[in-house]
Design an enzyme around this catalytic site. Structure first.
Site: not given
Ligand code: PNS
Length: 165
Positions: A18, A42, A91, A129
């Site tokens: 990040h 979430k 990515r 993450s």
């Protein structure tokens, strides 16, 4: 002209990947607002205030960055902050489909705001993450993948050793 980008995400927690995207974004924009989505639906490892604290600590030496939170639609928040763009990191190819959907929906909702994708540095291509949390939970060493503020908190949470089943 003051060019502002919003860099949105969950940042649960912020990773070196990040921070790499943030630094690259700052080469294109005058200011980048890192915006954490408040999403009670979430499940997260770190509560939002802790995620803010980790981001603030990790970006304290980077100029023209602001850490904020938002809820509701991203494009509404971006318009409210007078941002020109939404910044997202890309990515591997596996990111593409979700990112494409998100960008197309955001464009449909507000045609004025552009989504800009930046490639992460090669060494962060396989970090996320989620995978970092999983490794840390079972005692894996992730120190070179996250900033010190995160590494410390992961150790506090998981004790630096394998979590018993
Ligand atoms: O780090 P993440 O979880 O991939 O980030 C996803 C995020 C926060 C960018 C996305 O879920 C989002 O923008 N949510 C806010 C609601 C919204 O505007 N969704 C997109 C159009 S439906």
């Amino acid at each position: 002209m003051n060019r502002i980008a919003i860099y949105p995400g969950s940042f649960d927690p912020v990773t070196n990947g990040h921070l790499d995207i943030l630094r690259r974004g700052l080469r294109l924009f005058d200011r980048v607002i890192v915006a954490i989505l408040i999403n009670p639906g979430k499940e997260s490892l770190f509560p939002v205030p802790e995620r803010v604290a980790m981001l603030e600590e990790s970006t304290k030496d980077i100029r023209n960055v602001e850490i904020d939170t938002f809820n509701g639609l991203l494009v509404d928040y971006a318009a409210q902050r007078k941002a020109h763009a939404i910044l997202r990191g890309m990515r591997a190819i596996s990111d593409f489909e979700y990112e494409f959907q998100l960008a197309m929906m955001n464009r449909k909702l507000n045609r004025e705001i552009q989504t800009v994708f930046l490639m992460t540095g090669f060494r962060w291509i396989f970090t996320s993450s989620s995978i970092i949390k999983e490794a840390a939970r079972f005692g894996g060493d992730v120190d070179d993948m996250v900033p010190p503020a995160v590494s410390r908190r992961l150790k506090e949470k998981f004790g630096g050793g394998a979590e018993s089943a």
